[in-house]
Scaffold this motif. Sequence first.
Motif, PDB file in Angstrom:
ATOM      1  N   VAL A   1      36.805  75.897  53.959  1.00  0.00           N
ATOM      2  CA  VAL A   1      36.021  75.161  53.142  1.00  0.00           C
ATOM      3  C   VAL A   1      34.467  75.052  53.525  1.00  0.00           C
ATOM      4  CG1 VAL A   1      38.106  74.109  52.372  1.00  0.00           C
ATOM      5  CG2 VAL A   1      36.734  73.205  54.256  1.00  0.00           C
ATOM      6  N   ALA A   2      34.073  75.435  54.344  1.00  0.00           N
ATOM      7  CA  ALA A   2      32.861  75.279  54.812  1.00  0.00           C
ATOM      8  C   ALA A   2      32.351  76.448  56.013  1.00  0.00           C
ATOM      9  CB  ALA A   2      32.340  74.098  55.071  1.00  0.00           C
ATOM     10  N   VAL A   3      31.216  76.824  56.090  1.00  0.00           N
ATOM     11  CA  VAL A   3      30.694  77.657  57.268  1.00  0.00           C
ATOM     12  C   VAL A   3      29.432  77.231  57.682  1.00  0.00           C
ATOM     13  CG1 VAL A   3      30.008  80.063  57.852  1.00  0.00           C
ATOM     14  CG2 VAL A   3      31.989  79.945  56.184  1.00  0.00           C
ATOM     15  N   ASP A   4      29.230  77.091  58.927  1.00  0.00           N
ATOM     16  CA  ASP A   4      28.032  76.371  59.579  1.00  0.00           C
ATOM     17  C   ASP A   4      27.773  76.887  60.837  1.00  0.00           C
ATOM     18  OD1 ASP A   4      25.650  74.952  59.960  1.00  0.00           O
ATOM     19  OD2 ASP A   4      26.950  73.335  60.526  1.00  0.00           O
ATOM     20  N   ARG A   5      26.806  78.038  61.081  1.00  0.00           N
ATOM     21  CA  ARG A   5      26.402  78.446  62.304  1.00  0.00           C
ATOM     22  C   ARG A   5      27.419  79.050  63.361  1.00  0.00           C
ATOM     23  NH1 ARG A   5      22.551  73.608  63.836  1.00  0.00           N
ATOM     24  NH2 ARG A   5      24.221  72.473  62.703  1.00  0.00           N
ATOM     25  N   GLY A   6      28.510  79.995  62.731  1.00  0.00           N
ATOM     26  CA  GLY A   6      29.647  80.366  63.499  1.00  0.00           C
ATOM     27  C   GLY A   6      30.804  79.410  63.674  1.00  0.00           C
ATOM     28  N   ARG A   7      30.769  78.332  63.061  1.00  0.00           N
ATOM     29  CA  ARG A   7      32.018  77.490  62.856  1.00  0.00           C
ATOM     30  C   ARG A   7      32.559  77.396  61.598  1.00  0.00           C
ATOM     31  NH1 ARG A   7      31.533  78.382  67.530  1.00  0.00           N
ATOM     32  NH2 ARG A   7      31.522  77.235  69.453  1.00  0.00           N
ATOM     33  N   TYR A   8      33.738  77.479  61.222  1.00  0.00           N
ATOM     34  CA  TYR A   8      34.297  77.443  60.050  1.00  0.00           C
ATOM     35  C   TYR A   8      35.260  76.284  59.949  1.00  0.00           C
ATOM     36  CZ  TYR A   8      32.976  82.257  60.898  1.00  0.00           C
ATOM     37  OH  TYR A   8      31.993  83.358  61.244  1.00  0.00           O
ATOM     38  N   THR A   9      34.868  75.500  59.014  1.00  0.00           N
ATOM     39  CA  THR A   9      35.780  74.491  58.637  1.00  0.00           C
ATOM     40  C   THR A   9      36.768  74.677  57.795  1.00  0.00           C
ATOM     41  OG1 THR A   9      33.887  72.829  58.754  1.00  0.00           O
ATOM     42  CG2 THR A   9      35.790  72.034  57.622  1.00  0.00           C
ATOM     43  N   CYS A  10      38.125  74.587  58.251  1.00  0.00           N
ATOM     44  CA  CYS A  10      39.297  75.021  57.503  1.00  0.00           C
ATOM     45  C   CYS A  10      40.169  73.801  57.100  1.00  0.00           C
ATOM     46  CB  CYS A  10      39.880  76.122  58.358  1.00  0.00           C
ATOM     47  SG  CYS A  10      38.893  77.528  59.120  1.00  0.00           S
ATOM     48  N   LEU A  11      41.143  74.212  55.989  1.00  0.00           N
ATOM     49  CA  LEU A  11      41.834  73.294  55.721  1.00  0.00           C
ATOM     50  C   LEU A  11      43.345  73.770  55.741  1.00  0.00           C
ATOM     51  CD1 LEU A  11      42.153  70.556  54.445  1.00  0.00           C
ATOM     52  CD2 LEU A  11      42.673  71.500  52.160  1.00  0.00           C
ATOM     53  N   VAL A  12      44.102  73.061  56.882  1.00  0.00           N
ATOM     54  CA  VAL A  12      45.429  73.617  57.118  1.00  0.00           C
ATOM     55  C   VAL A  12      46.560  72.845  56.191  1.00  0.00           C
ATOM     56  CG1 VAL A  12      46.920  73.798  59.024  1.00  0.00           C
ATOM     57  CG2 VAL A  12      44.434  74.280  59.314  1.00  0.00           C
ATOM     58  N   GLU A  13      47.221  73.339  55.754  1.00  0.00           N
ATOM     59  CA  GLU A  13      48.322  72.827  54.938  1.00  0.00           C
ATOM     60  C   GLU A  13      49.198  71.740  55.783  1.00  0.00           C
ATOM     61  OE1 GLU A  13      51.101  74.035  51.158  1.00  0.00           O
ATOM     62  OE2 GLU A  13      50.529  75.540  52.601  1.00  0.00           O
ATOM     63  N   SER A  14      49.571  70.848  55.303  1.00  0.00           N
ATOM     64  CA  SER A  14      50.408  69.980  56.110  1.00  0.00           C
ATOM     65  C   SER A  14      51.784  70.326  56.116  1.00  0.00           C
ATOM     66  CB  SER A  14      50.279  68.520  55.448  1.00  0.00           C
ATOM     67  OG  SER A  14      51.072  68.651  54.035  1.00  0.00           O
ATOM     68  N   ALA A  15      52.349  69.950  57.314  1.00  0.00           N
ATOM     69  CA  ALA A  15      53.692  70.845  57.496  1.00  0.00           C
ATOM     70  C   ALA A  15      54.831  70.305  56.151  1.00  0.00           C
ATOM     71  CB  ALA A  15      54.219  70.067  58.774  1.00  0.00           C
ATOM     72  N   GLY A  16      54.777  69.393  55.513  1.00  0.00           N
ATOM     73  CA  GLY A  16      55.320  68.695  54.741  1.00  0.00           C
ATOM     74  C   GLY A  16      55.512  69.560  53.411  1.00  0.00           C
ATOM     75  N   GLU A  17      54.077  69.939  53.056  1.00  0.00           N
ATOM     76  CA  GLU A  17      53.871  70.596  51.859  1.00  0.00           C
ATOM     77  C   GLU A  17      53.948  72.076  52.168  1.00  0.00           C
ATOM     78  OE1 GLU A  17      52.727  69.593  49.040  1.00  0.00           O
ATOM     79  OE2 GLU A  17      52.931  67.391  49.512  1.00  0.00           O
ATOM     80  N   LYS A  18      54.177  72.682  53.241  1.00  0.00           N
ATOM     81  CA  LYS A  18      54.066  74.028  53.182  1.00  0.00           C
ATOM     82  C   LYS A  18      55.509  74.680  52.946  1.00  0.00           C
ATOM     83  CE  LYS A  18      53.675  77.578  56.964  1.00  0.00           C
ATOM     84  NZ  LYS A  18      53.390  77.632  58.574  1.00  0.00           N
ATOM     85  N   GLY A  19      56.321  74.009  53.073  1.00  0.00           N
ATOM     86  CA  GLY A  19      57.796  74.778  52.714  1.00  0.00           C
ATOM     87  C   GLY A  19      58.063  74.443  50.986  1.00  0.00           C
ATOM     88  N   ARG A  20      57.082  73.692  50.575  1.00  0.00           N
ATOM     89  CA  ARG A  20      57.485  73.482  48.942  1.00  0.00           C
ATOM     90  C   ARG A  20      56.576  74.110  47.874  1.00  0.00           C
ATOM     91  NH1 ARG A  20      57.925  67.889  50.923  1.00  0.00           N
ATOM     92  NH2 ARG A  20      55.937  67.310  49.814  1.00  0.00           N
ATOM     93  N   ARG A  21      55.528  74.745  48.590  1.00  0.00           N
ATOM     94  CA  ARG A  21      54.666  75.469  47.844  1.00  0.00           C
ATOM     95  C   ARG A  21      54.553  77.069  47.914  1.00  0.00           C
ATOM     96  NH1 ARG A  21      50.039  72.612  48.693  1.00  0.00           N
ATOM     97  NH2 ARG A  21      50.773  70.971  47.396  1.00  0.00           N
ATOM     98  N   ARG A  22      54.374  77.517  46.871  1.00  0.00           N
ATOM     99  CA  ARG A  22      54.648  78.864  46.649  1.00  0.00           C
ATOM    100  C   ARG A  22      53.320  79.606  47.162  1.00  0.00           C
ATOM    101  NH1 ARG A  22      54.969  80.926  41.697  1.00  0.00           N
ATOM    102  NH2 ARG A  22      54.627  78.855  40.824  1.00  0.00           N
ATOM    103  N   LYS A  23      53.103  80.795  47.431  1.00  0.00           N
ATOM    104  CA  LYS A  23      51.944  81.540  47.770  1.00  0.00           C
ATOM    105  C   LYS A  23      51.264  81.629  46.708  1.00  0.00           C
ATOM    106  CE  LYS A  23      49.844  85.413  50.357  1.00  0.00           C
ATOM    107  NZ  LYS A  23      50.453  86.451  51.203  1.00  0.00           N
ATOM    108  N   LYS A  24      51.898  81.725  45.506  1.00  0.00           N
ATOM    109  CA  LYS A  24      51.077  82.130  44.231  1.00  0.00           C
ATOM    110  C   LYS A  24      50.052  81.069  43.982  1.00  0.00           C
ATOM    111  CE  LYS A  24      51.963  83.908  39.500  1.00  0.00           C
ATOM    112  NZ  LYS A  24      51.312  82.604  38.915  1.00  0.00           N
ATOM    113  N   ASP A  25      50.798  79.594  44.295  1.00  0.00           N
ATOM    114  CA  ASP A  25      50.098  78.569  43.652  1.00  0.00           C
ATOM    115  C   ASP A  25      48.630  78.416  44.416  1.00  0.00           C
ATOM    116  OD1 ASP A  25      52.111  77.689  42.166  1.00  0.00           O
ATOM    117  OD2 ASP A  25      53.271  76.494  43.767  1.00  0.00           O
ATOM    118  N   HIS A  26      48.479  78.969  45.696  1.00  0.00           N
ATOM    119  CA  HIS A  26      47.322  79.046  46.384  1.00  0.00           C
ATOM    120  C   HIS A  26      46.294  79.868  45.798  1.00  0.00           C
ATOM    121  CE1 HIS A  26      48.736  76.631  49.548  1.00  0.00           C
ATOM    122  NE2 HIS A  26      49.669  77.443  50.073  1.00  0.00           N
TER     123      HIS A  26
END
Length: 355
Positions: A38-63
Motif C-alpha cells: 500500500v506504500a513504498v518509502d525509501r526501501g521500506r514497504y508498507t503491506c496489508l496482510v489479510e487477517s486470518a479470519g478472512e483468509k479462508g473465506r475470500r477467493r483469490k479472484k476477489d483480490h
Amino acid sequence: MRKREYDEDDVKVRPGKGSRPRTRIRPAHEDAVPAFVVAVDRGRYTCLVESAGEKGRRRKKDHAEGAAMSGRVVVAMKARELGRKGIVVGDRVALVGDVSGMADTLARVVRVEPRVSMLRRSADDTDNTDGIERPVVANADQLVIVTALADPPPRPRMIDRMLVAAFDADIDSLLCLTKSDLASPEELVALYAPLGVPYVVVQKGGGLDEVRARLSGRISVLVGHSGVGKSTLVNALVPDANRAVSHVNAVTGRGRHTSTSAVALELPEGGWIIDTPGVRSFGLAHVSVETVLAGFPDLIEGTVQCPKGCNHLSDECALDAWVATGHADPARLASLRRLLASREGAPEEDHPQDP
C-alpha cells in the motif's frame, strides 16, 4: 650442491571468496504470507496482510477485482534474493519473518506475484530522455485522469499522454473533471467524445455518488497534475485519508506538490484508490505507435496502404484517404493523431490536425 625438492608448501594459492557452493535454487517459502503493498518509502514497504479470519473465506479472484481486504499493517524490506526486481504500490507479494505488525518489527518480501497490469511512464519527453520506463503502480484496472476545468485550466496534451499510457497498460480510463462550478465541461467532453472515454463531473461541495459507483470494487489509480483537486477528492472519498491539500499559484497557474508518494487507500464501499503525486510531465518514450493504434480498431485496416515506417502524422499517410471514403469518422482520425503527436513530445498547443 644438492638440488632442492619442492612440495605443496612452495605453491602460493590465493584463498577463495568462500567455500559456499553457488546455486540457482531458491527457497520455496511455502509458509510465506500473502500481502498487498500500500506504500513504498525509501526501501521500506508498507503491506496489508489479510487477517486470518478472512483468509479462508475470500477467493483469490476477489483480490484481483479490488475487493475490500481488512487486515493488519506490516512493514517489510526486500529480500536480497530478489535482486534488483522493483516493488511498487499495488504489488501482491509474499512475506516471511515477523508479520505480526507490532511496532519496531520488520518482515521480508521474498516473492512478487505475477502482475495483471503495470502503469508506466518515461522520465520525460525532452531530447535528453533516457527512455527508461518508470513504474507508477501495479495491478490497477482503471486509470482515473483527474483534471480541473479551471484554476488551473485543463491541459489536453497531458490528458492525451495519460490515455496513451492506459492503452499501453491495457487498463480502462475515466476522466474526472473537477471544479465544474468554475467552468463548463462541455468543450472538454466534446473533445474526447470520439474516443468513447467515460467521464464524471464534480464540483466543490457536490455529491460524489457517480464517482463512487465508478470506483466501487475496482483498483483505480488517480493521476493528474498539481492543483486539480486530486487530494481533496481523495479526502472526500476516504474520510480518514488525511491527504495534504494546497492552492494554485496565482502567477504560474500551477499547483504545488502536496502528495509526495503513491499510497493505496481502501474505499469504504469496497475497492481501492491509489493516490499518486502530481505530475508535470508524463513521458511516453517506451510506448510504440502500434500500441496507440490498437486503441483504434476502426482505423487499423486503413493503415495497410501506408508507407513503411509511417508515423500516421505526415501527408503520405493513407488514413486520410481511408476516412475520406467514409470508412471511419474524421474525428476519430483527429483523435488518433492527437495522441500520436503527444507521444512524440509535441508542445502543449493544439496540433494542426486537431479539430
